[in-house]
Write a protein that holds these residues in place. Sequence first.
Motif, PDB file in Angstrom:
ATOM      1  N   ARG A   1       1.213   6.871  -6.511  1.00  0.00           N
ATOM      2  CA  ARG A   1      -0.231   6.602  -6.436  1.00  0.00           C
ATOM      3  C   ARG A   1      -0.478   5.189  -5.902  1.00  0.00           C
ATOM      4  O   ARG A   1      -1.366   4.980  -5.074  1.00  0.00           O
ATOM      5  CB  ARG A   1      -0.883   6.778  -7.819  1.00  0.00           C
ATOM      6  CG  ARG A   1      -1.107   8.229  -8.213  1.00  0.00           C
ATOM      7  CD  ARG A   1      -2.015   8.341  -9.426  1.00  0.00           C
ATOM      8  NE  ARG A   1      -1.498   7.663 -10.604  1.00  0.00           N
ATOM      9  CZ  ARG A   1      -0.636   8.174 -11.470  1.00  0.00           C
ATOM     10  NH1 ARG A   1      -0.180   9.400 -11.283  1.00  0.00           N
ATOM     11  NH2 ARG A   1      -0.229   7.486 -12.516  1.00  0.00           N
ATOM     12  N   HIS A   2       0.304   4.229  -6.360  1.00  0.00           N
ATOM     13  CA  HIS A   2       0.149   2.855  -5.882  1.00  0.00           C
ATOM     14  C   HIS A   2       0.503   2.748  -4.398  1.00  0.00           C
ATOM     15  O   HIS A   2      -0.183   2.038  -3.643  1.00  0.00           O
ATOM     16  CB  HIS A   2       1.016   1.890  -6.693  1.00  0.00           C
ATOM     17  CG  HIS A   2       0.552   1.692  -8.092  1.00  0.00           C
ATOM     18  ND1 HIS A   2      -0.683   1.189  -8.415  1.00  0.00           N
ATOM     19  CD2 HIS A   2       1.159   1.941  -9.266  1.00  0.00           C
ATOM     20  CE1 HIS A   2      -0.822   1.129  -9.720  1.00  0.00           C
ATOM     21  NE2 HIS A   2       0.290   1.583 -10.269  1.00  0.00           N
ATOM     22  N   ILE A   3       1.528   3.439  -3.983  1.00  0.00           N
ATOM     23  CA  ILE A   3       1.916   3.422  -2.565  1.00  0.00           C
ATOM     24  C   ILE A   3       0.797   4.008  -1.706  1.00  0.00           C
ATOM     25  O   ILE A   3       0.450   3.464  -0.653  1.00  0.00           O
ATOM     26  CB  ILE A   3       3.242   4.187  -2.353  1.00  0.00           C
ATOM     27  CG1 ILE A   3       4.401   3.393  -2.947  1.00  0.00           C
ATOM     28  CG2 ILE A   3       3.478   4.471  -0.876  1.00  0.00           C
ATOM     29  CD1 ILE A   3       5.718   4.144  -2.953  1.00  0.00           C
ATOM     30  N   THR A   4       0.197   5.101  -2.164  1.00  0.00           N
ATOM     31  CA  THR A   4      -0.899   5.728  -1.428  1.00  0.00           C
ATOM     32  C   THR A   4      -2.090   4.778  -1.324  1.00  0.00           C
ATOM     33  O   THR A   4      -2.698   4.640  -0.249  1.00  0.00           O
ATOM     34  CB  THR A   4      -1.327   7.038  -2.121  1.00  0.00           C
ATOM     35  OG1 THR A   4      -0.185   7.900  -2.197  1.00  0.00           O
ATOM     36  CG2 THR A   4      -2.434   7.736  -1.367  1.00  0.00           C
ATOM     37  N   ALA A   5      -2.408   4.114  -2.430  1.00  0.00           N
ATOM     38  CA  ALA A   5      -3.533   3.163  -2.420  1.00  0.00           C
ATOM     39  C   ALA A   5      -3.266   2.028  -1.438  1.00  0.00           C
ATOM     40  O   ALA A   5      -4.157   1.640  -0.663  1.00  0.00           O
ATOM     41  CB  ALA A   5      -3.771   2.617  -3.827  1.00  0.00           C
ATOM     42  N   LEU A   6      -2.063   1.485  -1.447  1.00  0.00           N
ATOM     43  CA  LEU A   6      -1.718   0.405  -0.521  1.00  0.00           C
ATOM     44  C   LEU A   6      -1.747   0.887   0.931  1.00  0.00           C
ATOM     45  O   LEU A   6      -2.194   0.161   1.824  1.00  0.00           O
ATOM     46  CB  LEU A   6      -0.353  -0.177  -0.862  1.00  0.00           C
ATOM     47  CG  LEU A   6      -0.299  -1.019  -2.137  1.00  0.00           C
ATOM     48  CD1 LEU A   6       1.138  -1.399  -2.456  1.00  0.00           C
ATOM     49  CD2 LEU A   6      -1.156  -2.262  -1.985  1.00  0.00           C
ATOM     50  N   SER A   7      -1.297   2.100   1.167  1.00  0.00           N
ATOM     51  CA  SER A   7      -1.334   2.655   2.532  1.00  0.00           C
ATOM     52  C   SER A   7      -2.774   2.769   3.026  1.00  0.00           C
ATOM     53  O   SER A   7      -3.067   2.453   4.183  1.00  0.00           O
ATOM     54  CB  SER A   7      -0.668   4.030   2.565  1.00  0.00           C
ATOM     55  OG  SER A   7       0.694   3.922   2.286  1.00  0.00           O
ATOM     56  N   ASN A   8      -3.675   3.200   2.137  1.00  0.00           N
ATOM     57  CA  ASN A   8      -5.091   3.305   2.515  1.00  0.00           C
ATOM     58  C   ASN A   8      -5.672   1.929   2.834  1.00  0.00           C
ATOM     59  O   ASN A   8      -6.439   1.773   3.793  1.00  0.00           O
ATOM     60  CB  ASN A   8      -5.900   3.981   1.408  1.00  0.00           C
ATOM     61  CG  ASN A   8      -5.553   5.444   1.289  1.00  0.00           C
ATOM     62  OD1 ASN A   8      -5.073   6.061   2.236  1.00  0.00           O
ATOM     63  ND2 ASN A   8      -5.783   6.018   0.118  1.00  0.00           N
ATOM     64  N   ILE A   9      -5.328   0.937   2.046  1.00  0.00           N
ATOM     65  CA  ILE A   9      -5.811  -0.426   2.300  1.00  0.00           C
ATOM     66  C   ILE A   9      -5.318  -0.918   3.654  1.00  0.00           C
ATOM     67  O   ILE A   9      -6.070  -1.504   4.440  1.00  0.00           O
ATOM     68  CB  ILE A   9      -5.369  -1.378   1.167  1.00  0.00           C
ATOM     69  CG1 ILE A   9      -6.114  -1.038  -0.117  1.00  0.00           C
ATOM     70  CG2 ILE A   9      -5.599  -2.825   1.550  1.00  0.00           C
ATOM     71  CD1 ILE A   9      -5.603  -1.789  -1.339  1.00  0.00           C
TER      72      ILE A   9
ATOM     73  N   GLU B   1      -6.357  -2.254   9.340  1.00  0.00           N
ATOM     74  CA  GLU B   1      -6.040  -2.070  10.764  1.00  0.00           C
ATOM     75  C   GLU B   1      -7.277  -1.615  11.539  1.00  0.00           C
ATOM     76  O   GLU B   1      -7.527  -2.074  12.660  1.00  0.00           O
ATOM     77  CB  GLU B   1      -4.906  -1.054  10.925  1.00  0.00           C
ATOM     78  CG  GLU B   1      -3.550  -1.596  10.521  1.00  0.00           C
ATOM     79  CD  GLU B   1      -2.448  -0.540  10.559  1.00  0.00           C
ATOM     80  OE1 GLU B   1      -2.753   0.678  10.596  1.00  0.00           O
ATOM     81  OE2 GLU B   1      -1.271  -0.948  10.530  1.00  0.00           O
ATOM     82  N   GLU B   2      -8.070  -0.721  10.946  1.00  0.00           N
ATOM     83  CA  GLU B   2      -9.282  -0.243  11.617  1.00  0.00           C
ATOM     84  C   GLU B   2     -10.288  -1.372  11.780  1.00  0.00           C
ATOM     85  O   GLU B   2     -10.940  -1.490  12.825  1.00  0.00           O
ATOM     86  CB  GLU B   2      -9.905   0.915  10.828  1.00  0.00           C
ATOM     87  CG  GLU B   2      -9.119   2.203  10.939  1.00  0.00           C
ATOM     88  CD  GLU B   2      -9.694   3.312  10.076  1.00  0.00           C
ATOM     89  OE1 GLU B   2     -10.837   3.179   9.591  1.00  0.00           O
ATOM     90  OE2 GLU B   2      -8.988   4.312   9.885  1.00  0.00           O
TER      91      GLU B   2
ATOM     92  N   PHE C   1     -14.487  -8.231  11.398  1.00  0.00           N
ATOM     93  CA  PHE C   1     -13.310  -8.518  10.565  1.00  0.00           C
ATOM     94  C   PHE C   1     -13.466  -9.843   9.839  1.00  0.00           C
ATOM     95  O   PHE C   1     -13.182  -9.964   8.655  1.00  0.00           O
ATOM     96  CB  PHE C   1     -12.041  -8.528  11.423  1.00  0.00           C
ATOM     97  CG  PHE C   1     -10.793  -8.893  10.660  1.00  0.00           C
ATOM     98  CD1 PHE C   1     -10.246  -7.997   9.757  1.00  0.00           C
ATOM     99  CD2 PHE C   1     -10.197 -10.132  10.833  1.00  0.00           C
ATOM    100  CE1 PHE C   1      -9.107  -8.337   9.048  1.00  0.00           C
ATOM    101  CE2 PHE C   1      -9.060 -10.475  10.124  1.00  0.00           C
ATOM    102  CZ  PHE C   1      -8.511  -9.571   9.231  1.00  0.00           C
ATOM    103  N   LEU C   2     -13.947 -10.858  10.539  1.00  0.00           N
ATOM    104  CA  LEU C   2     -14.120 -12.178   9.935  1.00  0.00           C
ATOM    105  C   LEU C   2     -15.199 -12.168   8.850  1.00  0.00           C
ATOM    106  O   LEU C   2     -15.071 -12.848   7.837  1.00  0.00           O
ATOM    107  CB  LEU C   2     -14.444 -13.221  11.001  1.00  0.00           C
ATOM    108  CG  LEU C   2     -13.291 -13.571  11.938  1.00  0.00           C
ATOM    109  CD1 LEU C   2     -13.770 -14.507  13.041  1.00  0.00           C
ATOM    110  CD2 LEU C   2     -12.144 -14.203  11.179  1.00  0.00           C
TER     111      LEU C   2
END
Length: 121
Positions: free
Chosen positions: A21-29, A34-35, A44-45
């Motif tokens: 679950r933590h890996i998935t959350a970090l991947s989403n972040i 990146e987007e 972004f700024l």
Amino acid sequence: MREEEEQKKQMMKEKLDEINRHITALSNIIKDMEEMMKANDVCFLKKFPVSMERVQISQPDPQTPSGALIHVPRYLGNLPFRVWKKMQDIVQNTPVILDPNTAHSCLVLSDDLTRVRWQGS
């Protein structure tokens, strides 16, 4: 032992699910960041402080939970002794008498002809 093994497997499965679950959350972040970086630099700024807060989620390194491993001493503690005791019942002691006439010249036989010692050059 099987019951303990099943408990340990279940505990490790729960820990693995939590880590996933933590890996998935970090991947989403990471994808969101990146987007935002691709969108445009001004956007972004502007959102940078909020983005930094999201990235600062600190998760402790995964630790092996106490009791996660099977209690080996309970099951194997005196295994060598138990094997030795069983071997005593299986293996028979047969006395051997050595013949001094056919022994190597560097071998010295005991008086009762049951032990040998190397005495040579």
